[in-house]
Design a protein around this motif. Sequence first.
Motif, mmCIF file in Angstrom:
data_model
loop_
_atom_site.group_PDB
_atom_site.id
_atom_site.type_symbol
_atom_site.label_atom_id
_atom_site.label_comp_id
_atom_site.label_asym_id
_atom_site.label_seq_id
_atom_site.Cartn_x
_atom_site.Cartn_y
_atom_site.Cartn_z
ATOM 1 N N ARG A 28 0.538 -1.356 7.981
ATOM 2 C CA ARG A 28 1.869 -0.819 8.298
ATOM 3 C C ARG A 28 1.911 -0.106 9.648
ATOM 4 O O ARG A 28 2.914 -0.148 10.337
ATOM 5 C CB ARG A 28 2.308 0.151 7.208
ATOM 6 C CG ARG A 28 2.359 -0.440 5.839
ATOM 7 C CD ARG A 28 3.740 -0.850 5.494
ATOM 8 N NE ARG A 28 3.760 -1.517 4.191
ATOM 9 C CZ ARG A 28 4.677 -1.310 3.298
ATOM 10 N NH1 ARG A 28 5.630 -0.453 3.526
ATOM 11 N NH2 ARG A 28 4.650 -1.972 2.168
ATOM 12 N N VAL A 29 0.829 0.567 10.027
ATOM 13 C CA VAL A 29 0.842 1.389 11.238
ATOM 14 C C VAL A 29 0.454 0.595 12.489
ATOM 15 O O VAL A 29 0.980 0.851 13.579
ATOM 16 C CB VAL A 29 -0.093 2.611 11.052
ATOM 17 C CG1 VAL A 29 -0.280 3.376 12.339
ATOM 18 C CG2 VAL A 29 0.449 3.514 9.957
ATOM 19 N N LEU A 30 -0.437 -0.349 12.376
ATOM 20 C CA LEU A 30 -0.951 -1.077 13.534
ATOM 21 C C LEU A 30 0.130 -1.723 14.400
ATOM 22 O O LEU A 30 0.081 -1.589 15.629
ATOM 23 C CB LEU A 30 -1.989 -2.115 13.088
ATOM 24 C CG LEU A 30 -2.791 -2.758 14.201
ATOM 25 C CD1 LEU A 30 -3.595 -1.712 14.960
ATOM 26 C CD2 LEU A 30 -3.717 -3.818 13.637
ATOM 27 N N VAL A 35 7.934 7.451 -0.173
ATOM 28 C CA VAL A 35 6.924 8.056 0.692
ATOM 29 C C VAL A 35 6.892 7.277 2.002
ATOM 30 O O VAL A 35 6.782 6.048 2.013
ATOM 31 C CB VAL A 35 5.528 8.022 0.026
ATOM 32 C CG1 VAL A 35 4.485 8.580 0.964
ATOM 33 C CG2 VAL A 35 5.555 8.777 -1.285
ATOM 34 N N SER A 36 7.016 8.003 3.103
ATOM 35 C CA SER A 36 6.959 7.351 4.409
ATOM 36 C C SER A 36 6.126 8.187 5.366
ATOM 37 O O SER A 36 5.875 9.370 5.139
ATOM 38 C CB SER A 36 8.361 7.126 4.969
ATOM 39 O OG SER A 36 9.028 8.347 5.130
ATOM 40 N N LEU A 37 5.725 7.555 6.450
ATOM 41 C CA LEU A 37 4.910 8.189 7.476
ATOM 42 C C LEU A 37 5.755 8.306 8.733
ATOM 43 O O LEU A 37 6.343 7.315 9.178
ATOM 44 C CB LEU A 37 3.663 7.341 7.735
ATOM 45 C CG LEU A 37 2.713 7.801 8.823
ATOM 46 C CD1 LEU A 37 2.055 9.120 8.419
ATOM 47 C CD2 LEU A 37 1.655 6.747 9.056
ATOM 48 N N LEU A 38 5.845 9.495 9.307
ATOM 49 C CA LEU A 38 6.610 9.728 10.523
ATOM 50 C C LEU A 38 5.637 9.932 11.675
ATOM 51 O O LEU A 38 4.804 10.834 11.636
ATOM 52 C CB LEU A 38 7.514 10.953 10.371
ATOM 53 C CG LEU A 38 8.343 11.313 11.600
ATOM 54 C CD1 LEU A 38 9.364 10.218 11.885
ATOM 55 C CD2 LEU A 38 9.023 12.636 11.405
ATOM 56 N N PRO A 70 7.899 3.207 6.197
ATOM 57 C CA PRO A 70 7.872 3.342 4.737
ATOM 58 C C PRO A 70 6.538 2.859 4.179
ATOM 59 O O PRO A 70 6.030 1.814 4.569
ATOM 60 C CB PRO A 70 9.028 2.460 4.273
ATOM 61 C CG PRO A 70 9.319 1.556 5.403
ATOM 62 C CD PRO A 70 8.833 2.205 6.653
ATOM 63 N N LEU A 71 5.977 3.626 3.274
ATOM 64 C CA LEU A 71 4.694 3.262 2.675
ATOM 65 C C LEU A 71 4.882 2.758 1.250
ATOM 66 O O LEU A 71 4.713 1.586 0.970
ATOM 67 C CB LEU A 71 3.730 4.447 2.709
ATOM 68 C CG LEU A 71 3.346 4.946 4.099
ATOM 69 C CD1 LEU A 71 2.461 6.177 3.995
ATOM 70 C CD2 LEU A 71 2.649 3.859 4.881
ATOM 71 N N ALA A 76 -7.877 -0.121 -0.659
ATOM 72 C CA ALA A 76 -6.513 -0.655 -0.671
ATOM 73 C C ALA A 76 -5.550 0.271 0.069
ATOM 74 O O ALA A 76 -4.702 -0.198 0.840
ATOM 75 C CB ALA A 76 -6.051 -0.867 -2.107
ATOM 76 N N ILE A 77 -5.686 1.580 -0.128
ATOM 77 C CA ILE A 77 -4.813 2.535 0.555
ATOM 78 C C ILE A 77 -5.030 2.491 2.065
ATOM 79 O O ILE A 77 -4.081 2.480 2.847
ATOM 80 C CB ILE A 77 -5.032 3.958 -0.004
ATOM 81 C CG1 ILE A 77 -4.478 4.043 -1.424
ATOM 82 C CG2 ILE A 77 -4.384 5.015 0.890
ATOM 83 C CD1 ILE A 77 -4.818 5.324 -2.149
#
Length: 116
Positions: free
Chosen positions: A23-25, A99-102, A94-95, A15-16
């Motif tokens: 979200r990233v694709l 928590v978010s990914l830069l 945003p994840l 799931a993660i």
Amino acid sequence: GIALSGVIVWGIVIAIVAILAIRVLPEVMDYYKIRQAVKAVAAEGSGKTVSDLRQAFSRYAEVEHIQTLSAADLDIFKEDNKVVIAFSYEKRIPLVANVSLLIDFRGSSTGSGSAQ
């Protein structure tokens, strides 16, 4: 056999990974569209002014639906009598909760760019 706890752990891991991919694709695909547009504009850019190159990128961006980067964000210069168009931008994804990914995207028409 596999215990129920093992199935739950693997389910959480899958799931993660799926959430990250979903979200990233789109952002990575947008980066490749921008890179392709920059390389196409630079390839036809000999003898054109900076404003002509920016307008050409704007046309590509309109056709490809690129909204992440505008023509004003491009760094355009000459190197060894070749037009080089470079760009860089950050995207915060945003994840979960706070928590978010830069991701720091950068590239250029010379092929020396990379997604980091």
